[in-house]
Write a protein that holds these residues in place. Structure first.
Motif, PDB file in Angstrom:
ATOM      1  N   LYS A  79      30.621  33.726  38.624  1.00  0.00           N
ATOM      2  CA  LYS A  79      31.770  32.990  38.107  1.00  0.00           C
ATOM      3  C   LYS A  79      32.941  33.926  37.788  1.00  0.00           C
ATOM      4  CE  LYS A  79      29.232  29.284  35.761  1.00  0.00           C
ATOM      5  NZ  LYS A  79      29.065  28.595  34.463  1.00  0.00           N
ATOM      6  N   SER A  80      32.840  35.177  38.182  1.00  0.00           N
ATOM      7  CA  SER A  80      33.847  36.181  37.819  1.00  0.00           C
ATOM      8  C   SER A  80      35.250  35.792  38.248  1.00  0.00           C
ATOM      9  CB  SER A  80      33.527  37.521  38.480  1.00  0.00           C
ATOM     10  OG  SER A  80      32.306  38.027  38.021  1.00  0.00           O
ATOM     11  N   ILE A  81      36.214  36.099  37.379  1.00  0.00           N
ATOM     12  CA  ILE A  81      37.625  35.980  37.701  1.00  0.00           C
ATOM     13  C   ILE A  81      38.034  37.343  38.257  1.00  0.00           C
ATOM     14  CG2 ILE A  81      39.922  35.488  36.808  1.00  0.00           C
ATOM     15  CD1 ILE A  81      37.942  33.129  36.445  1.00  0.00           C
ATOM     16  N   TYR A  82      38.412  37.401  39.537  1.00  0.00           N
ATOM     17  CA  TYR A  82      38.682  38.683  40.186  1.00  0.00           C
ATOM     18  C   TYR A  82      40.149  39.096  40.170  1.00  0.00           C
ATOM     19  CZ  TYR A  82      33.937  38.832  41.933  1.00  0.00           C
ATOM     20  OH  TYR A  82      32.575  38.885  42.025  1.00  0.00           O
ATOM     21  N   HIS A  83      41.050  38.138  40.253  1.00  0.00           N
ATOM     22  CA  HIS A  83      42.454  38.502  40.350  1.00  0.00           C
ATOM     23  C   HIS A  83      43.321  37.366  39.831  1.00  0.00           C
ATOM     24  CE1 HIS A  83      46.354  39.087  42.474  1.00  0.00           C
ATOM     25  NE2 HIS A  83      46.122  40.331  42.125  1.00  0.00           N
ATOM     26  N   CYS A  84      44.466  37.712  39.290  1.00  0.00           N
ATOM     27  CA  CYS A  84      45.449  36.716  38.861  1.00  0.00           C
ATOM     28  C   CYS A  84      46.820  37.190  39.309  1.00  0.00           C
ATOM     29  CB  CYS A  84      45.420  36.551  37.353  1.00  0.00           C
ATOM     30  SG  CYS A  84      46.742  35.483  36.735  1.00  0.00           S
TER      31      CYS A  84
END
Length: 98
Positions: A79-84
């Motif tokens: 579920k990782s948030i990798y980039h914004c």
């Protein structure tokens, strides 16, 4: 402030004094392992994405807004948030699954 995250934790340094501050859940943040930091200078917002899918938005170096993101979703796997990336008033977020 200058913000940084790594295997040893989440930190900020006050530029005027070089004072280091360790940040954690005790300070109101909602995740443990940070996978993404992104800053929006126009809005003075720091986007903080976590491995568990949680998202915190730090505004004006003081107020933390939690966005559960994928944290509460019944998804299997990463579920990782990798980039914004900020585009005007929107935050475009990339994850393992999309």
């Amino acid at each position: 402030y200058i913000y940084a995250a790594g295997p040893q934790g989440f930190f900020r340094v006050k530029e005027s004094t070089n004072e280091l501050e360790i940040l954690s859940k005790d300070d109101g943040f909602n995740g443990q392992e940070i996978t993404c930091l992104s800053y929006n200078a126009a809005k003075d917002l720091l986007f903080i994405g976590y491995r568990d899918g949680n998202i915190d938005i730090l505004s004006n170096d003081a107020v933390i807004h939690n966005v559960p993101g994928y944290f509460n979703k019944p998804l299997q796997g990463d579920k990782s948030i990798y980039h914004c990336h900020f585009n005007n008033n929107q935050a475009l977020v990339s994850t393992y699954f999309g």
